[in-house]
Scaffold this active site. Structure first.
Site, short mmCIF file in Angstrom:
data_model
loop_
_atom_site.label_atom_id
_atom_site.label_comp_id
_atom_site.label_asym_id
_atom_site.label_seq_id
_atom_site.Cartn_x
_atom_site.Cartn_y
_atom_site.Cartn_z
N GLU A 177 0.83 -1.22 0.00
CA GLU A 177 0.00 0.00 0.00
C GLU A 177 0.86 1.26 0.00
OE1 GLU A 177 -2.86 -0.33 3.22
OE2 GLU A 177 -4.20 -1.51 1.96
N GLU A 374 -5.83 -8.28 -0.84
CA GLU A 374 -6.53 -7.97 0.42
C GLU A 374 -7.95 -7.56 0.08
OE1 GLU A 374 -4.83 -5.15 3.20
OE2 GLU A 374 -2.79 -5.79 2.69
P1 P53 Z 1 -6.97 -2.55 9.53
C1 P53 Z 1 -5.94 1.93 5.77
C2 P53 Z 1 -6.83 1.87 4.72
C3 P53 Z 1 -6.91 0.72 3.95
C4 P53 Z 1 -6.10 -0.37 4.24
O1 P53 Z 1 -6.70 -2.59 7.96
C5 P53 Z 1 -5.20 -0.30 5.28
C6 P53 Z 1 -5.14 0.84 6.05
C7 P53 Z 1 -4.19 0.92 7.20
O2 P53 Z 1 -4.92 0.65 8.36
O3 P53 Z 1 -4.35 -1.28 5.57
C8 P53 Z 1 -4.38 -2.54 4.96
O4 P53 Z 1 -6.08 -3.60 10.10
C9 P53 Z 1 -3.06 -3.18 5.30
C10 P53 Z 1 -3.15 -4.25 6.32
C11 P53 Z 1 -4.32 -3.97 7.25
C12 P53 Z 1 -5.59 -4.05 6.44
O5 P53 Z 1 -5.56 -3.14 5.37
O6 P53 Z 1 -6.61 -1.19 9.94
O7 P53 Z 1 -2.32 -3.60 4.18
O8 P53 Z 1 -1.92 -4.35 6.97
O9 P53 Z 1 -4.38 -4.80 8.35
C13 P53 Z 1 -6.84 -3.78 7.25
O10 P53 Z 1 -8.41 -2.89 9.70
#
Ligand code: P53
Length: 476
Positions: A177, A374
């Protein structure tokens, strides 16, 4: 006519080392940026402390102890039918401070064992090199990625990994990201992406562009080295994809949405096309931003373009032009709520159709294979008296997104490598540090304060996802 997903489609799940391994000081591991962030909440940001402060709680230190329990967890992934699994290599296990010249053998050995265990179970590892886990020493000694020295350190780390795992890992990604830091007004993204800590008076935006440039160069160098080590390696970038819609048919809203998209996704332009888009160069000119970009850098960017685009997809956004603001004024001030969408308990707007839109947008712009690495729904789970977890909300979210993903492939012709939903096993949230923001098919008994037995159990979604994989996405 294609009726379904390709036969060799990759199904699995995705995690990052720092969010589940724990064992933060074992076998020579150094302190990473994730080790100095406390726990927050749905509306409370994590605190970044100056080093590890006694008395503070740092949820990433112990994670879910995947470091010692990965065999049990991989057996559960296999039971669901995974043929692939994305994780990252913790930089601090390989180069504990980041600036050593020799790697830490115990760290390399851990990933050898982990990848062997996956392969033995018919699961292909998909690996991110830098996923929010920069050695903290590179922050305190060098100022993070604003410093060009980090290009060399990253390239050394990447080369060590490519050499060591060249016959075990085919799919790689360089920086997770990388575009989160486009939100430079926030402290979190610049720190997790690039190890940036801002001082009052800093030109945050200019520093972010320099750090991102250094990463883009480091990534492009790594792509070339990886291909030289094993030409069959597929090395991608990784972009957080959240489409930005115009609030209305007002042409100014439409143009603002386009400008916001360009600002968030120029990172992908550089990764894929090997140079900066004219619109960003003009923006820098207007703002007086002059990143240091050498002729050699430009050559490296040109020669190190990526093989595919890895993307995360969780939500979409919308913007509305404020007559008092300019099209350059993009730092969230013109972001509005989308009244057509519901949101999660953490305010993330749920938009399955946006996934199809996103896959089409990326294909139109880049004509590269895409890989969803993801997607998922962070939610509170309730454990029933009999131990079951009825997470129909999670199933509904994933089903709706997979349906749209299939349409992108079958109706729109998107070239898609696979689907790896986030956090197949509950883990520490990156954004908030909570355990209770859960994504898993597998429940882990641990709470936001770190209490719990760490016991694993299967949620309803576990059995649902198993049948999805078994039917290659037909049985939703
Ligand atoms: P969490 C922000 C917006 C979109 C994805 O996020 C993001 C974030 C950072 O928080 O992160 C990605 O755990 C990232 C993962 C993360 C996952 O999305 O905040 O690549 O490490 O855990 C979900 O709910």
């Amino acid at each position: 006519m294609t009726t379904g997903l390709p036969k060799n489609f990759l199904w699995g799940g995705a995690v990052a080392a720092h969010q589940l391994e724990g064992a933060w000081q074992e076998d020579g591991k150094g302190v990473s940026v994730a080790d100095v962030m406390t726990v927050g909440g749905p509306k409370k940001a994590r605190t970044i402390t100056d080093g590890v402060v006694p008395g503070e709680y740092y949820p990433n230190h112990d994670g879910i102890n995947f470091y010692h329990r990965y065999k049990e967890d991989i057996a559960l992934f296999k039971e669901m039918g995974f043929n692939s699994f994305r994780t990252s290599i913790a930089w601090t296990r390989i180069y504990p401070n980041g600036d050593e010249t020799q790697p830490n053998e115990a760290g390399l050995k851990f990933y050898d064992d982990l990848f062997d265990e996956l392969l033995k179970n018919g699961i292909e590892p998909v690996v991110t090199l830098s996923h929010f886990e920069l050695p903290y020493h590179l922050v305190t000694e060098y100022g993070g990625f604003r410093n060009r020295k980090l290009i060399e350190f990253f390239v050394r780390f990447a080369t060590t990994c490519f050499e060591r795992y060249k016959n075990k890992v085919k799919y790689w990604m360089t920086f997770n990201e990388i575009n989160n830091q486009a939100n430079f007004v926030d402290d979190f993204a610049p720190f997790t992406n690039s190890g940036l800590r801002y001082q009052p008076g800093d030109d945050r935006e200019a520093i972010m562009y320099q750090a991102a440039h250094n990463e883009l160069v480091a990534s492009a160098e790594a792509v070339q080295i990886g291909h030289a080590i094993n030409p069959t390696m597929q090395i991608g970038c990784m972009i957080a994809m959240g489409p930005i819609y115009p609030y209305s048919m007002n042409p100014e809203d439409v143009l603002l949405a386009q400008k916001a998209m360009e600002h968030n996704y120029y990172f992908a332009d550089v990764h894929v096309h090997g140079d900066y888009p004219a619109t960003l160069l003009k923006y820098w000119e207007r703002k007086g931003i002059t990143p240091e970009i050498s002729a050699e850098d430009r050559q490296i960017l040109k020669n190190g373009t990526v093989d595919y685009i890895g993307l995360s997809y969780y939500m979409s956004h919308a913007v509305k032009k404020d007559p008092a603001r300019s099209f350059d004024d993009l730092d969230l001030k013109q972001v509005v709520k989308n009244n057509y969408l519901k949101a999660s308990d953490w305010g993330w707007q749920i938009d399955p159709c946006g996934l199809r839109y996103a896959l089409n947008w990326l294909t139109d712009r880049y004509r590269k294979p895409l890989f969803i690495v993801e997607n998922g729904f962070g939610a509170y789970d309730k454990v029933e008296a009999n131990g079951q977890i009825h997470d129909s909300y999670r199933i509904n979210y994933l089903r709706a997104h997979i349906e749209q993903m299939k349409l992108a492939v079958t109706e729109d012709g998107v070239d898609l490598i696979g689907y790896l939903p986030w956090g197949p096993i509950d883990l520490v949230s990156a954004g908030t540090g909570e355990m209770d923001k859960r994504y898993g098919f597998i429940y882990v008994d641990k709470d936001n304060q770190g209490e719990g037995t760490l016991a694993r159990s299967r949620k309803d979604s576990f059995f649902w996802y198993k049948q999805v994989i078994a039917s290659n996405g037909e049985n939703l």
